[in-house]
Motif scaffolding. Structure first.
Motif, PDB file in Angstrom:
ATOM      1  N   GLU A 189       0.832  -1.204   0.000  1.00 36.33           N
ATOM      2  CA  GLU A 189       0.000   0.000   0.000  1.00 36.33           C
ATOM      3  C   GLU A 189       0.869   1.256   0.000  1.00 36.33           C
ATOM      4  O   GLU A 189       0.582   2.233  -0.711  1.00 36.33           O
ATOM      5  CB  GLU A 189      -0.934   0.010   1.203  1.00 36.33           C
TER       6      GLU A 189
ATOM      7  N   THR B 285       0.861   4.034  -2.922  1.00 38.49           N
ATOM      8  CA  THR B 285       0.448   5.372  -2.489  1.00 38.49           C
ATOM      9  C   THR B 285       1.533   6.400  -2.757  1.00 38.49           C
ATOM     10  O   THR B 285       1.263   7.479  -3.305  1.00 38.49           O
ATOM     11  CB  THR B 285       0.108   5.369  -0.992  1.00 38.49           C
TER      12      THR B 285
ATOM     13  N   HIS C 220      -6.167  -6.385  -4.593  1.00 35.41           N
ATOM     14  CA  HIS C 220      -7.272  -5.650  -5.212  1.00 35.41           C
ATOM     15  C   HIS C 220      -7.850  -4.606  -4.268  1.00 35.41           C
ATOM     16  O   HIS C 220      -8.108  -3.461  -4.661  1.00 35.41           O
ATOM     17  CB  HIS C 220      -8.361  -6.627  -5.663  1.00 35.41           C
ATOM     18  N   ARG C 221      -8.078  -4.996  -3.034  1.00 34.70           N
ATOM     19  CA  ARG C 221      -8.657  -4.069  -2.064  1.00 34.70           C
ATOM     20  C   ARG C 221      -7.767  -2.849  -1.870  1.00 34.70           C
ATOM     21  O   ARG C 221      -8.250  -1.713  -1.789  1.00 34.70           O
ATOM     22  CB  ARG C 221      -8.852  -4.781  -0.715  1.00 34.70           C
ATOM     23  N   ILE C 222      -6.465  -3.081  -1.826  1.00 34.66           N
ATOM     24  CA  ILE C 222      -5.520  -1.982  -1.591  1.00 34.66           C
ATOM     25  C   ILE C 222      -5.524  -1.015  -2.772  1.00 34.66           C
ATOM     26  O   ILE C 222      -5.661   0.199  -2.601  1.00 34.66           O
ATOM     27  CB  ILE C 222      -4.106  -2.539  -1.368  1.00 34.66           C
TER      28      ILE C 222
ATOM     29  N   SER D 272      -7.757  -0.657  -5.187  1.00 39.71           N
ATOM     30  CA  SER D 272      -9.062  -0.016  -5.372  1.00 39.71           C
ATOM     31  C   SER D 272      -9.239   1.157  -4.427  1.00 39.71           C
ATOM     32  O   SER D 272      -9.763   2.213  -4.813  1.00 39.71           O
ATOM     33  CB  SER D 272     -10.187  -1.037  -5.141  1.00 39.71           C
ATOM     34  N   LYS D 273      -8.807   0.983  -3.195  1.00 42.88           N
ATOM     35  CA  LYS D 273      -8.934   2.056  -2.205  1.00 42.88           C
ATOM     36  C   LYS D 273      -8.100   3.267  -2.595  1.00 42.88           C
ATOM     37  O   LYS D 273      -8.550   4.417  -2.500  1.00 42.88           O
ATOM     38  CB  LYS D 273      -8.502   1.549  -0.826  1.00 42.88           C
ATOM     39  N   ILE D 274      -6.890   3.022  -3.069  1.00 45.90           N
ATOM     40  CA  ILE D 274      -5.975   4.112  -3.401  1.00 45.90           C
ATOM     41  C   ILE D 274      -6.418   4.848  -4.657  1.00 45.90           C
ATOM     42  O   ILE D 274      -6.407   6.083  -4.717  1.00 45.90           O
ATOM     43  CB  ILE D 274      -4.547   3.573  -3.581  1.00 45.90           C
TER      44      ILE D 274
ATOM     45  N   GLY E 294      -9.469   4.602  -6.323  1.00 46.29           N
ATOM     46  CA  GLY E 294     -10.890   4.877  -6.506  1.00 46.29           C
ATOM     47  C   GLY E 294     -11.236   6.359  -6.547  1.00 46.29           C
ATOM     48  O   GLY E 294     -11.790   6.867  -7.528  1.00 46.29           O
ATOM     49  N   GLN E 295     -10.917   7.066  -5.476  1.00 51.91           N
ATOM     50  CA  GLN E 295     -11.274   8.481  -5.392  1.00 51.91           C
ATOM     51  C   GLN E 295     -10.504   9.311  -6.413  1.00 51.91           C
ATOM     52  O   GLN E 295     -11.054  10.228  -7.030  1.00 51.91           O
ATOM     53  CB  GLN E 295     -11.011   9.017  -3.985  1.00 51.91           C
TER      54      GLN E 295
END
Length: 213
Positions: free
Chosen positions: A62, A66, A121-123, A125-127, A129-130
């Protein structure tokens, strides 16, 4: 990250070494095939340092994603807050500059976004997405402003073209790059970014608008 008692000497350097080698290994082998031990060995530190700085492999991954895209995310957020309209070419050039640090990383990100069952995927998508939501919103405002595009250009198609120009070079199959004799070096990406800017300007911008630039 909060300060810790007994902080190791060379703190910033160790953290940056871990990020650098994790970026290289994740990009080359993929998230699932890289262990924290491999990253620590490549960085020349004890594996406990990964737990100290990032808790685990997911936390390190992450941080890699990031911090790689942070300048682009800041640009997107700033433009969104100011409701200003940056040229799509600026986003493309910024993306090239950032991903040029690890040309294989976009492939890993792309695979992660298309594999909802993967751990990363979760990591990702979170980064993303916005940031993607804000970026697409800005492109829509830019493309739909009266007089911005040639009359025959559809705003949605123009947006898809811009996104394609940004993403494809990093997803290009190795066999194609070999046939073309190219490598994703900073020099090549700078030249390509300039070419993409000229291409977008020639293909999308009305003649009258070109004269006013």
């Amino acid at each position: 990250m909060p300060e810790h008692a007994g902080r190791p000497s060379g703190d910033s350097q160790i953290r940056q070494q871990l990020l650098h080698h994790a970026r290289l290994l994740f990009s080359k082998k993929g998230y699932a095939k890289v262990s924290t031990r491999q990253i620590a060995e490549a960085a020349g530190v004890n594996a406990a340092m990964i737990r100290y700085y990032f808790q685990d492999k997911a936390g390190l991954f992450e941080a890699v994603v990031t911090e790689t895209i942070q300048p682009l995310a800041q640009l997107v957020h700033q433009q969104n807050q100011q409701k200003s309209q940056s040229s799509p070419a600026l986003f493309i050039q910024t993306y090239y500059q950032l991903m040029g640090q690890a040309p294989e990383l976009p492939k890993l990100i792309f695979r992660s976004l298309h594999d909802p069952d993967s751990a990363e995927h979760r990591i990702v998508s979170k980064i993303f997405g916005q940031m993607f939501q804000q970026m697409i919103s800005q492109l829509q405002r830019y493309m739909r402003e009266p007089g911005r595009l040639k009359p025959e250009c559809d705003p949605l198609n123009a947006i898809v073209s811009c996104v394609s120009l940004a993403i494809f070079p990093f997803l290009m199959p190795d066999v194609v790059k070999q046939q073309l004799g190219i490598a994703m070096t900073p020099h090549f990406l700078t030249q390509l970014g300039q070419h993409q800017q000229q291409l977008l300007h020639s293909g999308l911008v009305p003649d009258q608008e070109k004269q006013n630039v």
